[in-house]
Design an enzyme around this catalytic site. Structure first.
Site, PDB file in Angstrom:
ATOM      1  N   TYR A  36      -8.357  -0.082  36.039  1.00 17.64           N
ATOM      2  CA  TYR A  36      -7.271  -0.284  35.071  1.00 17.64           C
ATOM      3  C   TYR A  36      -6.026  -0.567  35.898  1.00 17.64           C
ATOM      4  O   TYR A  36      -5.089   0.202  35.907  1.00 17.64           O
ATOM      5  CB  TYR A  36      -7.149   1.014  34.255  1.00 17.64           C
ATOM      6  CG  TYR A  36      -6.176   1.035  33.112  1.00 17.64           C
ATOM      7  CD1 TYR A  36      -6.311   0.165  32.024  1.00 17.64           C
ATOM      8  CD2 TYR A  36      -5.133   1.959  33.074  1.00 17.64           C
ATOM      9  CE1 TYR A  36      -5.436   0.228  30.957  1.00 17.64           C
ATOM     10  CE2 TYR A  36      -4.259   2.026  32.000  1.00 17.64           C
ATOM     11  CZ  TYR A  36      -4.413   1.151  30.950  1.00 17.64           C
ATOM     12  OH  TYR A  36      -3.547   1.222  29.886  1.00 17.64           O
TER      13      TYR A  36
ATOM     14  N   ARG B   7       1.125   3.966  22.708  1.00 21.52           N
ATOM     15  CA  ARG B   7       1.957   5.169  22.777  1.00 21.52           C
ATOM     16  C   ARG B   7       3.419   4.896  22.441  1.00 21.52           C
ATOM     17  O   ARG B   7       4.254   5.788  22.504  1.00 21.52           O
ATOM     18  CB  ARG B   7       1.864   5.799  24.182  1.00 21.52           C
ATOM     19  CG  ARG B   7       0.469   6.285  24.556  1.00 21.52           C
ATOM     20  CD  ARG B   7       0.457   7.011  25.907  1.00 21.52           C
ATOM     21  NE  ARG B   7       0.888   6.136  26.984  1.00 21.52           N
ATOM     22  CZ  ARG B   7       0.077   5.272  27.634  1.00 21.52           C
ATOM     23  NH1 ARG B   7      -1.203   5.209  27.304  1.00 21.52           N
ATOM     24  NH2 ARG B   7       0.537   4.504  28.593  1.00 21.52           N
TER      25      ARG B   7
ATOM     26  N   GLU C 174     -11.801  -8.321  27.979  1.00 19.16           N
ATOM     27  CA  GLU C 174     -10.863  -8.049  29.053  1.00 19.16           C
ATOM     28  C   GLU C 174     -11.145  -9.049  30.170  1.00 19.16           C
ATOM     29  O   GLU C 174     -12.264  -9.115  30.678  1.00 19.16           O
ATOM     30  CB  GLU C 174     -10.980  -6.597  29.556  1.00 19.16           C
ATOM     31  CG  GLU C 174     -10.506  -5.611  28.494  1.00 19.16           C
ATOM     32  CD  GLU C 174     -10.332  -4.184  28.996  1.00 19.16           C
ATOM     33  OE1 GLU C 174     -10.919  -3.824  30.035  1.00 19.16           O
ATOM     34  OE2 GLU C 174      -9.590  -3.427  28.334  1.00 19.16           O
TER      35      GLU C 174
ATOM     36  N   GLU D 230     -11.169 -10.041  33.718  1.00 24.49           N
ATOM     37  CA  GLU D 230     -11.141  -9.302  34.984  1.00 24.49           C
ATOM     38  C   GLU D 230     -11.855 -10.091  36.075  1.00 24.49           C
ATOM     39  O   GLU D 230     -12.614 -11.010  35.797  1.00 24.49           O
ATOM     40  CB  GLU D 230     -11.854  -7.940  34.828  1.00 24.49           C
ATOM     41  CG  GLU D 230     -11.309  -7.079  33.696  1.00 24.49           C
ATOM     42  CD  GLU D 230     -11.803  -5.635  33.724  1.00 24.49           C
ATOM     43  OE1 GLU D 230     -12.250  -5.162  34.794  1.00 24.49           O
ATOM     44  OE2 GLU D 230     -11.754  -4.999  32.650  1.00 24.49           O
TER      45      GLU D 230
ATOM     46  N   ARG E  61     -12.112  -1.859  20.550  1.00 19.50           N
ATOM     47  CA  ARG E  61     -10.875  -1.061  20.617  1.00 19.50           C
ATOM     48  C   ARG E  61     -10.856   0.109  19.649  1.00 19.50           C
ATOM     49  O   ARG E  61     -10.235   1.144  19.925  1.00 19.50           O
ATOM     50  CB  ARG E  61      -9.658  -1.953  20.354  1.00 19.50           C
ATOM     51  CG  ARG E  61      -9.486  -3.102  21.326  1.00 19.50           C
ATOM     52  CD  ARG E  61      -9.286  -2.611  22.731  1.00 19.50           C
ATOM     53  NE  ARG E  61      -9.109  -3.719  23.671  1.00 19.50           N
ATOM     54  CZ  ARG E  61      -9.165  -3.597  24.993  1.00 19.50           C
ATOM     55  NH1 ARG E  61      -9.405  -2.411  25.535  1.00 19.50           N
ATOM     56  NH2 ARG E  61      -8.994  -4.627  25.762  1.00 19.50           N
TER      57      ARG E  61
ATOM     58  N   GLN F  69     -13.192   2.729  21.131  1.00 24.15           N
ATOM     59  CA  GLN F  69     -12.525   3.234  22.339  1.00 24.15           C
ATOM     60  C   GLN F  69     -11.356   4.167  21.980  1.00 24.15           C
ATOM     61  O   GLN F  69     -11.185   5.235  22.577  1.00 24.15           O
ATOM     62  CB  GLN F  69     -12.007   2.037  23.146  1.00 24.15           C
ATOM     63  CG  GLN F  69     -11.399   2.374  24.494  1.00 24.15           C
ATOM     64  CD  GLN F  69     -10.799   1.132  25.187  1.00 24.15           C
ATOM     65  OE1 GLN F  69     -10.957   0.013  24.711  1.00 24.15           O
ATOM     66  NE2 GLN F  69     -10.122   1.346  26.289  1.00 24.15           N
TER      67      GLN F  69
ATOM     68  N   TYR G 268     -11.697   8.011  23.549  1.00 24.35           N
ATOM     69  CA  TYR G 268     -11.372   7.972  24.981  1.00 24.35           C
ATOM     70  C   TYR G 268     -10.701   9.225  25.531  1.00 24.35           C
ATOM     71  O   TYR G 268     -10.707   9.423  26.751  1.00 24.35           O
ATOM     72  CB  TYR G 268     -10.565   6.725  25.318  1.00 24.35           C
ATOM     73  CG  TYR G 268      -9.084   6.799  25.096  1.00 24.35           C
ATOM     74  CD1 TYR G 268      -8.213   6.945  26.185  1.00 24.35           C
ATOM     75  CD2 TYR G 268      -8.537   6.699  23.821  1.00 24.35           C
ATOM     76  CE1 TYR G 268      -6.844   6.979  25.992  1.00 24.35           C
ATOM     77  CE2 TYR G 268      -7.181   6.748  23.620  1.00 24.35           C
ATOM     78  CZ  TYR G 268      -6.327   6.884  24.701  1.00 24.35           C
ATOM     79  OH  TYR G 268      -4.982   6.936  24.502  1.00 24.35           O
TER      80      TYR G 268
ATOM     81  N   THR H  20     -21.017  -6.277  29.379  1.00 20.08           N
ATOM     82  CA  THR H  20     -20.035  -6.735  30.356  1.00 20.08           C
ATOM     83  C   THR H  20     -20.623  -8.005  30.945  1.00 20.08           C
ATOM     84  O   THR H  20     -21.709  -7.971  31.519  1.00 20.08           O
ATOM     85  CB  THR H  20     -19.853  -5.682  31.479  1.00 20.08           C
ATOM     86  OG1 THR H  20     -19.429  -4.451  30.883  1.00 20.08           O
ATOM     87  CG2 THR H  20     -18.827  -6.135  32.505  1.00 20.08           C
TER      88      THR H  20
ATOM     89  N   THR I  93      -7.981  -5.279  33.473  1.00 18.38           N
ATOM     90  CA  THR I  93      -7.495  -6.471  32.780  1.00 18.38           C
ATOM     91  C   THR I  93      -6.311  -7.074  33.507  1.00 18.38           C
ATOM     92  O   THR I  93      -5.396  -6.366  33.910  1.00 18.38           O
ATOM     93  CB  THR I  93      -7.074  -6.109  31.339  1.00 18.38           C
ATOM     94  OG1 THR I  93      -8.127  -5.378  30.742  1.00 18.38           O
ATOM     95  CG2 THR I  93      -6.787  -7.352  30.516  1.00 18.38           C
TER      96      THR I  93
ATOM     97  N   GLU J  61      -3.566  -7.439  23.486  1.00 18.48           N
ATOM     98  CA  GLU J  61      -2.197  -7.785  23.860  1.00 18.48           C
ATOM     99  C   GLU J  61      -1.732  -9.074  23.172  1.00 18.48           C
ATOM    100  O   GLU J  61      -0.619  -9.152  22.684  1.00 18.48           O
ATOM    101  CB  GLU J  61      -2.111  -7.952  25.386  1.00 18.48           C
ATOM    102  CG  GLU J  61      -2.367  -6.670  26.155  1.00 18.48           C
ATOM    103  CD  GLU J  61      -2.695  -6.944  27.617  1.00 18.48           C
ATOM    104  OE1 GLU J  61      -3.891  -7.128  27.937  1.00 18.48           O
ATOM    105  OE2 GLU J  61      -1.760  -6.991  28.428  1.00 18.48           O
TER     106      GLU J  61
HETATM  107 MN    MN Z   1     -11.828  -3.109  31.757  1.00 20.22          MN
END
Ligand code: MN
Length: 418
Positions: free
Chosen positions: A127, A141, A197, A199, A235, A238, A242, A255, A348, A362
């Protein structure tokens, strides 16, 4: 910066091919249902190294390329990696005396099915994108402030090797448990906030000993190569699961990785520094080399039946805060043994503006701001039938180095109860 190296394989000499002689990425393929074979991409062809092993690539008593995976080759160590690469360069270069001997072992890429290039030993996901972490903080948050540990530790979680699949493998929308903020009870069903994501995946090619820490530079030497990696994320699942132990089912359903392992050697010219440190790192996380690479990255989205894929995000691997070598060093620092075939997801990768984000979470700001595709359709999260593609390119002087697209189509959830 090096220039295009010329090959006797004509298609490898174009400025547009992702696979010039400068790249030589490693993959696994089959043709007409053949057993998996190890191959090297050159232009629009694949050199069948399994067929050539006996005569040209005998580095150990037992053959390593008959397994149809690159793990055994990786296990031979970095001197053999370099020797093999230099031999390939010699064999495929313009004017090579090998041409007449090996030409018959070139397979058109168009006739080949690309398979998993290596057996994933274990999979860890990080992350480590600064902008992504700030965005997720702002969304979840209400503040872009980073968690207190973020500027000191490459945060990660242990994922599942079994969830990693080759590009082109369809992914079912996962069923799972989620709870709407205003709901009293959780419910079970297909994820309604399915995401990607963007990556990079780093592949460990050299093991570390259980109980023994490593330095960042040693970690850098352990990385064999890189792939593009799509860490599909549910999401809503998650978000409910989480805390306090991190992602679990929201990440376990798939993945995807791109088909070609682009070696660290091929990327050497594209090394780039990590960003300026906002807080000084503890000394064990200090390395002497530039740990990132200048790789331009894109996310494309295509609805079912749509004739165009829209570019919905564009960023660069240099947007990472921590390098793969720093992540790997941190991973092993307490004594965790790392194995050949371990895969590390970068986290990400997002840039500072809205067009540079690496997740739909996002791009649509948690679903509050739908975005429009070239087909005119709008999206917040992924719909059934959508195809998501990741693309990566390192741009040299008159050549480029590509990874092969990392593609996945989302299928409807599996019916449950059965
Ligand atoms: Mn990830």
């Amino acid at each position: 910066m090096s220039q295009l190296k010329k090959s006797w394989v004509d298609s490898a000499n174009s400025a547009e091919t992702p696979f010039p002689l400068n790249n030589l990425p490693y993959g696994v393929f089959s043709t007409a249902g053949s057993e998996p074979r190890c191959g090297v991409a050159i232009g629009d062809m694949i050199l069948d190294v399994t067929a050539l092993e006996d005569e040209y690539f005998e580095y150990s008593a037992e053959p390593v390329f008959t397994s149809g995976m690159w793990n055994e080759f990786m296990d031979l160590g970095s001197e053999v990696w370099a020797e093999f690469r230099s031999k390939l360069n010699e064999m495929l270069a313009e004017g090579s005396p090998y041409q007449s001997e090996i030409e018959e072992h070139l397979v058109p890429m168009a006739d080949a099915e690309l398979l998993m290039p290596f057996a994933v030993s274990e999979y860890t996901d990080f992350y480590a994108g600064r902008q992504h972490a700030a965005n997720m903080g702002a969304i979840l948050r209400g503040s872009p402030d980073l968690p207190a540990n973020w500027l000191h530790i490459p945060i990660g979680y242990n994922g599942r090797a079994s969830s990693v699949v080759i590009s082109g493998t369809p992914i079912h929308r996962p069923n799972g448990q989620r709870k709407a903020p205003d709901a009293e009870m959780p419910s079970f069903g297909p994820s309604m906030r399915l995401d990607i994501e963007l990556e990079m995946g780093a592949i460990v090619g050299k093991p570390s000993e259980f109980g023994q820490p490593i330095t960042v530079d040693e970690a850098d030497d352990m990385i064999f190569g890189y792939v593009l990696l799509n860490d599909w994320s549910a999401r809503d699942i998650q978000g409910w699961e989480y805390q306090p132990l991190g992602p679990f089912q929201g990440k376990a359903f798939g993945t995807s990785i791109s088909p070609w392992i682009v070696t660290a050697a091929a990327l050497e010219d594209f090394r780039a520094p990590t960003p300026e440190r906002e807080k000084e790192l503890l000394p064990y996380l200090d390395g002497s080399r530039d740990g990132l690479y200048d790789i331009e990255l894109q996310v494309l989205m295509q609805p079912e039946g749509g004739d165009t894929a829209s570019v919905v995000g564009e960023t660069n691997y240099t947007r990472m805060y921590y390098s793969a070598a720093e992540q790997l060093c941190h991973h092993a620092i307490g004594g965790c043994g790392m194995n050949v075939g371990d895969l590390l997801g970068s986290g990400t990768i997002s840039g500072p503006t809205k067009t540079e984000y690496g997740s739909l979470m996002e791009m649509s700001w948690a679903g509050r701001e739908p975005f429009t595709l070239d087909t005119g359709e709008t999206r917040t999260f992924i719909e059934d039938g959508d195809t998501l593609t990741l693309r990566g390119t390192a741009k040299g002087d008159g050549f480029q180095i590509g990874f092969g697209d990392c593609v996945g189509k989302i299928l409807p959830a599996v019916k449950w109860p059965k």
